[in-house]
Scaffold this motif. Structure first.
Motif, mmCIF file in Angstrom:
data_model
loop_
_atom_site.group_PDB
_atom_site.id
_atom_site.type_symbol
_atom_site.label_atom_id
_atom_site.label_comp_id
_atom_site.label_asym_id
_atom_site.label_seq_id
_atom_site.Cartn_x
_atom_site.Cartn_y
_atom_site.Cartn_z
ATOM 1 N N ASP A 2 0.842 -1.185 0.000
ATOM 2 C CA ASP A 2 0.000 0.000 0.000
ATOM 3 C C ASP A 2 0.885 1.244 0.000
ATOM 4 O OD1 ASP A 2 -1.769 2.023 0.379
ATOM 5 O OD2 ASP A 2 -2.874 1.028 1.988
ATOM 6 N N LEU A 3 0.794 2.026 -1.052
ATOM 7 C CA LEU A 3 1.657 3.198 -1.182
ATOM 8 C C LEU A 3 1.391 4.225 -0.088
ATOM 9 C CD1 LEU A 3 1.492 3.807 -5.011
ATOM 10 C CD2 LEU A 3 3.310 2.749 -3.717
ATOM 11 N N TRP A 23 -1.098 8.716 -5.573
ATOM 12 C CA TRP A 23 -1.632 7.365 -5.792
ATOM 13 C C TRP A 23 -2.179 7.231 -7.209
ATOM 14 C CZ3 TRP A 23 -6.946 6.392 -6.646
ATOM 15 C CH2 TRP A 23 -7.279 5.045 -6.787
ATOM 16 N N SER A 24 -2.893 8.256 -7.682
ATOM 17 C CA SER A 24 -3.461 8.181 -9.033
ATOM 18 C C SER A 24 -2.364 8.178 -10.086
ATOM 19 C CB SER A 24 -4.429 9.345 -9.274
ATOM 20 O OG SER A 24 -3.748 10.581 -9.369
ATOM 21 N N THR A 198 -5.070 -8.639 -20.262
ATOM 22 C CA THR A 198 -4.089 -7.564 -20.084
ATOM 23 C C THR A 198 -4.641 -6.218 -20.529
ATOM 24 O OG1 THR A 198 -2.289 -9.151 -20.446
ATOM 25 C CG2 THR A 198 -1.757 -6.808 -20.674
ATOM 26 N N ALA A 199 -5.283 -6.186 -21.690
ATOM 27 C CA ALA A 199 -5.848 -4.937 -22.202
ATOM 28 C C ALA A 199 -6.952 -4.416 -21.286
ATOM 29 C CB ALA A 199 -6.385 -5.158 -23.609
ATOM 30 N N GLY A 200 -7.809 -5.310 -20.819
ATOM 31 C CA GLY A 200 -8.912 -4.903 -19.950
ATOM 32 C C GLY A 200 -8.429 -4.341 -18.628
ATOM 33 N N LEU A 201 -7.430 -4.991 -18.024
ATOM 34 C CA LEU A 201 -6.909 -4.511 -16.747
ATOM 35 C C LEU A 201 -6.225 -3.156 -16.911
ATOM 36 C CD1 LEU A 201 -6.642 -5.276 -13.772
ATOM 37 C CD2 LEU A 201 -4.410 -6.269 -14.300
ATOM 38 N N PHE A 202 -5.509 -2.971 -18.014
ATOM 39 C CA PHE A 202 -4.870 -1.684 -18.303
ATOM 40 C C PHE A 202 -5.934 -0.583 -18.369
ATOM 41 C CE2 PHE A 202 -1.451 0.350 -21.321
ATOM 42 C CZ PHE A 202 -1.520 1.533 -20.599
ATOM 43 N N ALA A 203 -6.997 -0.828 -19.126
ATOM 44 C CA ALA A 203 -8.038 0.185 -19.299
ATOM 45 C C ALA A 203 -8.694 0.555 -17.975
ATOM 46 C CB ALA A 203 -9.084 -0.320 -20.289
ATOM 47 N N ILE A 204 -9.051 -0.434 -17.172
ATOM 48 C CA ILE A 204 -9.762 -0.184 -15.917
ATOM 49 C C ILE A 204 -8.854 0.501 -14.893
ATOM 50 C CG2 ILE A 204 -10.871 -1.299 -13.945
ATOM 51 C CD1 ILE A 204 -11.851 -3.468 -15.950
ATOM 52 N N SER A 205 -7.613 0.013 -14.772
ATOM 53 C CA SER A 205 -6.715 0.511 -13.727
ATOM 54 C C SER A 205 -6.211 1.925 -13.997
ATOM 55 C CB SER A 205 -5.518 -0.436 -13.579
ATOM 56 O OG SER A 205 -5.937 -1.740 -13.233
ATOM 57 N N SER A 206 -6.252 2.367 -15.249
ATOM 58 C CA SER A 206 -5.767 3.711 -15.561
ATOM 59 C C SER A 206 -6.808 4.793 -15.297
ATOM 60 C CB SER A 206 -5.317 3.783 -17.027
ATOM 61 O OG SER A 206 -6.415 3.581 -17.904
ATOM 62 N N ILE A 207 -8.031 4.409 -15.004
ATOM 63 C CA ILE A 207 -9.096 5.406 -14.807
ATOM 64 C C ILE A 207 -8.766 6.414 -13.702
ATOM 65 C CG2 ILE A 207 -11.496 5.699 -14.065
ATOM 66 C CD1 ILE A 207 -12.155 3.128 -15.609
ATOM 67 N N PRO A 208 -8.264 5.984 -12.511
ATOM 68 C CA PRO A 208 -7.946 6.983 -11.472
ATOM 69 C C PRO A 208 -6.946 8.036 -11.925
ATOM 70 C CG PRO A 208 -7.988 4.774 -10.528
ATOM 71 C CD PRO A 208 -8.076 4.604 -12.021
ATOM 72 N N THR A 209 -6.009 7.660 -12.792
ATOM 73 C CA THR A 209 -5.022 8.621 -13.285
ATOM 74 C C THR A 209 -5.703 9.785 -13.984
ATOM 75 O OG1 THR A 209 -3.410 6.836 -13.600
ATOM 76 C CG2 THR A 209 -2.992 8.909 -14.757
ATOM 77 N N PHE A 210 -6.682 9.480 -14.821
ATOM 78 C CA PHE A 210 -7.342 10.533 -15.589
ATOM 79 C C PHE A 210 -8.394 11.280 -14.779
ATOM 80 C CE2 PHE A 210 -5.728 7.414 -18.634
ATOM 81 C CZ PHE A 210 -4.876 8.242 -19.338
ATOM 82 N N LEU A 211 -8.798 10.720 -13.633
ATOM 83 C CA LEU A 211 -9.747 11.407 -12.764
ATOM 84 C C LEU A 211 -9.066 12.379 -11.804
ATOM 85 C CD1 LEU A 211 -12.243 8.546 -11.764
ATOM 86 C CD2 LEU A 211 -12.617 10.412 -13.400
ATOM 87 N N LEU A 213 -5.214 12.936 -11.408
ATOM 88 C CA LEU A 213 -3.911 13.537 -11.677
ATOM 89 C C LEU A 213 -4.092 14.883 -12.374
ATOM 90 C CD1 LEU A 213 -0.815 13.217 -11.598
ATOM 91 C CD2 LEU A 213 -0.967 12.104 -13.840
ATOM 92 N N LYS A 214 -3.432 15.915 -11.865
ATOM 93 C CA LYS A 214 -3.607 17.270 -12.393
ATOM 94 C C LYS A 214 -2.503 17.625 -13.391
ATOM 95 C CE LYS A 214 -5.713 18.872 -8.070
ATOM 96 N NZ LYS A 214 -5.574 19.809 -6.923
#
Length: 447
Positions: A2-3, A23-24, A198-211, A213-214
């Protein structure tokens, strides 16, 4: 890992940066690591050689050549993309485009079967191009999130968390492959499914970054009649013109070309070496890479703290020494326990050296040109990604499949990198970065 459980992390972060935002940012490392782990390192590379190329002698060379084409494209575009991202404060939109591209072309690998060589090559070139472009862009956010003296720690948190993402992606794929093998299915019936995972996990896990990260960068002044491509190239040409002002950064980029040539060879060909030399099957290889991801996560996290304590150069030198030991162990290994030891030494060094290199680039980069300088970092890494694997592929081809000899020659790249590293003056390089003019003014620096 846990970061957010490390005490007093807030003192490492830049003003206005929250733990949630870090974290994002780290979630993107988590998200995209599955691509490297599953597609490049553990599953699709061996599938390409054994099934797509039907175990022909040229199969390994064809795989490395396909990657070389993608890295050549990145070399041409990465600095320009970085310059454009700096000028127009567009890191985040470009990151979204790169993510969509990698996810899409990774998912399309589902349709690659025996003999589909050209389809496999095209999809690998495109998916890897978008993956590497995204890696450069997400790294350019690092200096905005952390204090200069804490770049190693924060980079280490992200890279460590990234290996956790690789573990989960590989673990899910391993569970699916184990089930499919238990049903008696051949590789061409279960490897494509791992690409969708792999593609599905990449797509789902990257969502917090775009929500969360500024984009903290601000658009810089532009000519009244702006020509986007011309301006990006112009900024890049100014940087190259003043490159002598950044001699320590340039030396480190040269160092990266060589030591990353060795690292990229191991990443690209680990599964092939394990299967062709040590007799591992797909399940054995996936389990090996899964365990190595654990040691890589530990290495990235631990060495991130060590780096900020003992310094950038000693930390990277320590990891390069470890890589040399790893190559010798892999070259000598005739039993699986020795090869397992070599693989886990590689894991510790992999996480540490990747994270430490990213942090040092951030330390030596001017505030107004972060994405551009990380684009140059991407250029160096991708040049190494051509040099190392192609060398390995050519040696194994010419020697009639002698993978041990190819691995031994790979070790020379770490030795050359270590020699260049010793010539770098960190404080002089940092001062050159601090002497850069504010955004929008002419690039200046130490002479």
């Amino acid at each position: 890992m846990d970061l957010m459980q490390v005490q007093d992390k807030s003192r490492y972060l830049a003003p206005g940066v929250s733990r949630r935002e870090v974290w994002s940012w780290a979630m993107f490392d988590f998200a995209n690591s599955g691509y490297t782990t599953v597609v490049i390192t553990a599953i699709f590379n061996a599938y390409f050689v054994a099934v797509v190329a039907n175990n022909e002698a040229w199969g390994t060379f064809a795989w490395t050549a396909a990657l070389a084409v993608s890295y050549a494209l990145i070399m041409v575009t990465a600095p320009v993309i970085g310059a454009y991202a700096d000028a127009y404060a567009m890191k985040k939109p470009l990151l979204l485009i790169s993510t969509i591209g990698c996810v899409l072309f990774t998912a399309l690998l589902y349709f690659v079967g025996p003999g589909d060589l050209m389809l496999a090559v095209v999809l690998i070139v495109l998916s890897n191009f978008f993956f590497s472009s995204g890696t450069n862009l997400i790294s350019a956010f690092l200096p905005e999130l952390a204090h200069g003296e804490a770049l190693g720690k924060v980079s280490g948190w992200g890279w460590s968390f990234g290996y956790v993402g690789g573990l989960i992606s590989l673990g899910l794929s391993l569970a699916y492959v184990t089930w499919a093998q238990g049903q008696g299915r051949p590789a061409e019936q279960f490897v494509p499914g791992a690409m969708l995972i792999t593609a599905g996990l990449f797509a789902i896990s990257s969502i917090p970054t775009f929500l969360f990260l500024k984009e903290r960068a601000l658009p810089q002044p532009h000519p009244a009649e702006r020509h986007v491509a011309r301006e990006a190239f112009g900024r890049l040409l100014v940087t190259f013109h003043h490159v002598r002002d950044f001699r320590d950064l340039v030396r480190f980029l040269a160092c990266i070309v060589f030591y990353q040539a060795g690292i990229q060879t191991v990443i690209t060909l680990a599964a092939i070496y394990a299967q062709q030399v040590m007799g591992f099957d797909t399940g054995d290889t996936m389990f090996l890479v899964l365990v190595v991801n654990i040691t890589a996560s530990i290495g990235a996290f631990a060495f991130g703290h060590i780096q900020d304590r003992i310094g950038h150069i000693p930390t990277i030198a320590l990891t390069l020494g470890g890589w040399i030991v790893m190559v010798l162990l892999a070259w000598m290994a005739v039993t699986r326990p020795v090869f397992w030891l070599a693989a886990n030494v590689a894991g510790l060094c992999l996480g540490a050296s990747q994270s430490a290199g990213r942090a040092l680039i951030g330390y030596l980069s001017p505030d107004a040109r972060r994405a551009e300088f990380f684009g140059l970092w991407g250029l160096a890494v991708n040049l190494s990604s051509i040099l190392g694997p192609i060398t390995y592929g050519i040696v194994s081809w010419i020697s009639g499949g002698d993978h041990r000899l190819a691995m031994l020659i790979t070790g020379s790249y770490f030795i050359i990198g270590l020699m260049i590293l010793m010539s770098i003056d960190i404080q002089r390089g940092r001062q050159a970065a601090l002497n850069i003019s504010p955004p929008g003014e002419r690039l200046t620096g130490n002479r």
